[in-house]
Scaffold this active site. Sequence first.
Site, PDB file in Angstrom:
ATOM      1  N   LEU A 129       0.953  -1.356   0.104  1.00  0.00           N
ATOM      2  CA  LEU A 129       0.139  -0.074   0.027  1.00  0.00           C
ATOM      3  C   LEU A 129       1.010   1.238   0.130  1.00  0.00           C
ATOM      4  O   LEU A 129       2.239   1.390   0.581  1.00  0.00           O
ATOM      5  CB  LEU A 129      -1.323   0.403   1.460  1.00  0.00           C
ATOM      6  CG  LEU A 129      -0.602  -0.604   2.792  1.00  0.00           C
ATOM      7  CD1 LEU A 129      -0.005   1.511   3.140  1.00  0.00           C
ATOM      8  CD2 LEU A 129      -1.212  -0.672   3.731  1.00  0.00           C
ATOM      9  N   LEU A 178       5.999  -3.984  -1.072  1.00  0.00           N
ATOM     10  CA  LEU A 178       6.288  -3.432  -2.891  1.00  0.00           C
ATOM     11  C   LEU A 178       7.226  -1.810  -2.936  1.00  0.00           C
ATOM     12  O   LEU A 178       6.841  -0.809  -2.317  1.00  0.00           O
ATOM     13  CB  LEU A 178       5.040  -3.248  -3.208  1.00  0.00           C
ATOM     14  CG  LEU A 178       4.660  -4.083  -3.659  1.00  0.00           C
ATOM     15  CD1 LEU A 178       5.763  -4.467  -5.188  1.00  0.00           C
ATOM     16  CD2 LEU A 178       4.491  -5.408  -3.021  1.00  0.00           C
ATOM     17  N   TYR A 180       9.306   1.154  -5.253  1.00  0.00           N
ATOM     18  CA  TYR A 180      10.167   1.583  -6.668  1.00  0.00           C
ATOM     19  C   TYR A 180      11.164   2.123  -7.133  1.00  0.00           C
ATOM     20  O   TYR A 180      11.419   3.535  -6.182  1.00  0.00           O
ATOM     21  CB  TYR A 180       8.327   2.950  -7.414  1.00  0.00           C
ATOM     22  CG  TYR A 180       8.624   3.199  -8.191  1.00  0.00           C
ATOM     23  CD1 TYR A 180       8.994   1.734  -9.504  1.00  0.00           C
ATOM     24  CD2 TYR A 180       8.487   4.131  -9.190  1.00  0.00           C
ATOM     25  CE1 TYR A 180       8.598   2.285 -10.512  1.00  0.00           C
ATOM     26  CE2 TYR A 180       8.334   4.553 -10.635  1.00  0.00           C
ATOM     27  CZ  TYR A 180       8.498   3.493 -11.721  1.00  0.00           C
ATOM     28  OH  TYR A 180       8.604   3.969 -12.874  1.00  0.00           O
ATOM     29  N   TYR A 190       6.547  11.225 -11.171  1.00  0.00           N
ATOM     30  CA  TYR A 190       6.336  10.185  -9.438  1.00  0.00           C
ATOM     31  C   TYR A 190       6.162  11.645  -7.930  1.00  0.00           C
ATOM     32  O   TYR A 190       8.150  11.485  -8.089  1.00  0.00           O
ATOM     33  CB  TYR A 190       7.510   9.103  -9.744  1.00  0.00           C
ATOM     34  CG  TYR A 190       6.625   8.608  -8.313  1.00  0.00           C
ATOM     35  CD1 TYR A 190       6.127   7.032  -8.546  1.00  0.00           C
ATOM     36  CD2 TYR A 190       8.046   8.064  -7.317  1.00  0.00           C
ATOM     37  CE1 TYR A 190       5.519   6.272  -7.555  1.00  0.00           C
ATOM     38  CE2 TYR A 190       7.113   7.172  -6.156  1.00  0.00           C
ATOM     39  CZ  TYR A 190       6.574   6.401  -6.574  1.00  0.00           C
ATOM     40  OH  TYR A 190       5.656   5.196  -5.437  1.00  0.00           O
TER      41      TYR A 190
HETATM   42  N1  LIG Z   1       1.969  -0.190  -9.483  1.00  0.00           N
HETATM   43  C1  LIG Z   1       3.154   0.298 -10.396  1.00  0.00           C
HETATM   44  O1  LIG Z   1       3.160   0.873 -11.346  1.00  0.00           O
HETATM   45  C2  LIG Z   1       4.312  -0.087  -8.973  1.00  0.00           C
HETATM   46  C3  LIG Z   1       5.383   0.293  -9.243  1.00  0.00           C
HETATM   47  C4  LIG Z   1       5.900  -0.783  -8.069  1.00  0.00           C
HETATM   48  C5  LIG Z   1       6.236  -0.334  -6.859  1.00  0.00           C
HETATM   49  N2  LIG Z   1       4.382  -0.289  -6.496  1.00  0.00           N
HETATM   50  C6  LIG Z   1       4.116  -0.315  -5.074  1.00  0.00           C
HETATM   51  O2  LIG Z   1       2.975  -1.576  -5.150  1.00  0.00           O
HETATM   52  C7  LIG Z   1       2.271  -1.011  -4.651  1.00  0.00           C
HETATM   53  C8  LIG Z   1       0.242  -1.688  -4.761  1.00  0.00           C
HETATM   54  O3  LIG Z   1       0.195  -0.287  -5.603  1.00  0.00           O
HETATM   55  P1  LIG Z   1      -0.755  -0.766  -6.746  1.00  0.00           P
HETATM   56  O4  LIG Z   1       0.193  -0.120  -7.688  1.00  0.00           O
HETATM   57  O5  LIG Z   1       0.002  -2.339  -7.156  1.00  0.00           O
HETATM   58  O6  LIG Z   1      -1.722  -0.325  -6.376  1.00  0.00           O
HETATM   59  P2  LIG Z   1      -2.888  -0.813  -5.416  1.00  0.00           P
HETATM   60  O7  LIG Z   1      -4.556  -0.182  -5.814  1.00  0.00           O
HETATM   61  O8  LIG Z   1      -3.171  -1.960  -6.336  1.00  0.00           O
HETATM   62  O9  LIG Z   1      -2.612  -0.769  -3.916  1.00  0.00           O
HETATM   63  C9  LIG Z   1      -3.155   0.326  -3.394  1.00  0.00           C
HETATM   64  C10 LIG Z   1      -3.738  -0.170  -2.275  1.00  0.00           C
HETATM   65  O10 LIG Z   1      -3.740   0.731  -1.172  1.00  0.00           O
HETATM   66  C11 LIG Z   1      -4.680   0.300  -0.228  1.00  0.00           C
HETATM   67  N3  LIG Z   1      -4.347   2.138   0.195  1.00  0.00           N
HETATM   68  C12 LIG Z   1      -4.153   3.824   0.264  1.00  0.00           C
HETATM   69  N4  LIG Z   1      -4.164   4.240   1.482  1.00  0.00           N
HETATM   70  C13 LIG Z   1      -4.645   3.163   2.753  1.00  0.00           C
HETATM   71  C14 LIG Z   1      -4.380   3.489   3.409  1.00  0.00           C
HETATM   72  N5  LIG Z   1      -4.179   5.081   4.597  1.00  0.00           N
HETATM   73  N6  LIG Z   1      -4.306   2.272   4.186  1.00  0.00           N
HETATM   74  C15 LIG Z   1      -4.652   1.497   3.788  1.00  0.00           C
HETATM   75  N7  LIG Z   1      -4.182   0.885   2.636  1.00  0.00           N
HETATM   76  C16 LIG Z   1      -4.552   2.137   1.800  1.00  0.00           C
HETATM   77  C17 LIG Z   1      -5.418   1.507  -1.496  1.00  0.00           C
HETATM   78  O11 LIG Z   1      -6.630   1.306  -1.748  1.00  0.00           O
HETATM   79  C18 LIG Z   1      -5.496   0.082  -2.152  1.00  0.00           C
HETATM   80  O12 LIG Z   1      -5.930  -0.925  -2.228  1.00  0.00           O
HETATM   81  C19 LIG Z   1       2.249   0.334  -3.555  1.00  0.00           C
HETATM   82  O13 LIG Z   1       3.541   0.171  -2.382  1.00  0.00           O
HETATM   83  C20 LIG Z   1       2.912   0.730  -4.812  1.00  0.00           C
HETATM   84  O14 LIG Z   1       3.616   1.675  -4.198  1.00  0.00           O
HETATM   85  C21 LIG Z   1       3.501   0.146  -7.486  1.00  0.00           C
END
Ligand SMILES: NC(=O)c1ccc[n+]([C@@H]2O[C@H](COP(=O)([O-])OP(=O)(O)OC[C@H]3O[C@@H](n4cnc5c(N)ncnc54)[C@H](O)[C@@H]3O)[C@@H](O)[C@H]2O)c1
Length: 302
Positions: A129, A178, A180, A190
């Site tokens: 998250l 996770l 980035y 970003y």
């Molecule tokens: N998508 C990408 O390109 C990418 C790349 C590298 C890393 N990540 C990381 O992967 C992780 C998951 O993100 P994703 O991209 O899969 O998107 P996602 O939308 O599936 O997941 C993010 C989740 O965080 C939750 N969230 C937000 N604020 C919150 C809070 N205060 N308390 C609890 N939950 C909360 C959202 O409801 C959501 O379910 C994150 O840490 C993101 O930074 C994503």
Amino acid sequence: MLNIDLTGRRALVAGVADDAGYGFAIAKSLAEAGASVVVGTWPPALNIFLNLLERGKMDASRALASGAKLEFERIYPLDAAFTTLAEAPADIRENKRYKDTGDFSIDGLATRLVSDFGERPLDILVHSLANGPEVKKPLLETSRAGYLTAMSVSAYSLVAMLARFAPLMRPGGSAVSLTYMASERVIPGYGGGMSSAKAALESDTRVLAFEAGRRFGCRVNTISAGPLASRAASAIGIIEKMVEYVAENAPLTDKLAASEVGDVAAFLSSPLASAITGNTVYVDKGYHAMGMAVPPESASTR
Ligand SMILES: NC(=O)c1ccc[n+]([C@@H]2O[C@H](COP(=O)([O-])OP(=O)(O)OC[C@H]3O[C@@H](n4cnc5c(N)ncnc54)[C@H](O)[C@@H]3O)[C@@H](O)[C@H]2O)c1
């Protein structure tokens, strides 16, 4: 055969509210390996998520190789911005999306886990998250409040979760988050302090690996994942371009699938990775190794 076998283990995946993100993919891989999975869902997204599940909208993505369907043992409300309920301001606690959910803090989730499953209910923690309310703003234009929220939700939450959940873990416990590569290289767009939060998350991974390793025997790693058009990433506004850019310039040119990140998370959470801790593991088709974009004349794919 060498197998990832998580039978009899329980995972908490924090940050699942649909089937498009890394959290869902990790939950699915963990279940494929035999783990039971509980999830923590942000209260503002909870009802939509429950609706999608109930109406069968995610049935296709919930299909497991065995023919069974990915089931969540529990779906708990979780707002990782709050370690205890008392930290949540009154306007949040009284908000219609929060007020009937019970204790949605990290502490509240830990208490529920113990009351539902006993003193040592957990083997695997996945922190998937992040939130940066000013992610679209350049760092130079980011407010103090926006920066601190990004740090609080996206980085400190791992510290708070590990402090609360590592003592609940059975021997051989593992935490994976996770991150980035914007933590270490400039990714224009970003913003909002999210790059700073990811740098903190990676540094904290090393320190927490040491501290939680010594204290609880728990391993702590983070996966530096390539871009994926998840719901959260779509808020950045340029995610499609980021995905395309990586596919054009990475050593491996096929598009990164969320399941590839899920499988690495399952490996890191398994006994096969028993000597791996404090690591940032790149799962990005090798993009992190590049120092220059591929010139069009030398672009070649298989
Ligand atoms: N998508 C990408 O390109 C990418 C790349 C590298 C890393 N990540 C990381 O992967 C992780 C998951 O993100 P994703 O991209 O899969 O998107 P996602 O939308 O599936 O997941 C993010 C989740 O965080 C939750 N969230 C937000 N604020 C919150 C809070 N205060 N308390 C609890 N939950 C909360 C959202 O409801 C959501 O379910 C994150 O840490 C993101 O930074 C994503």
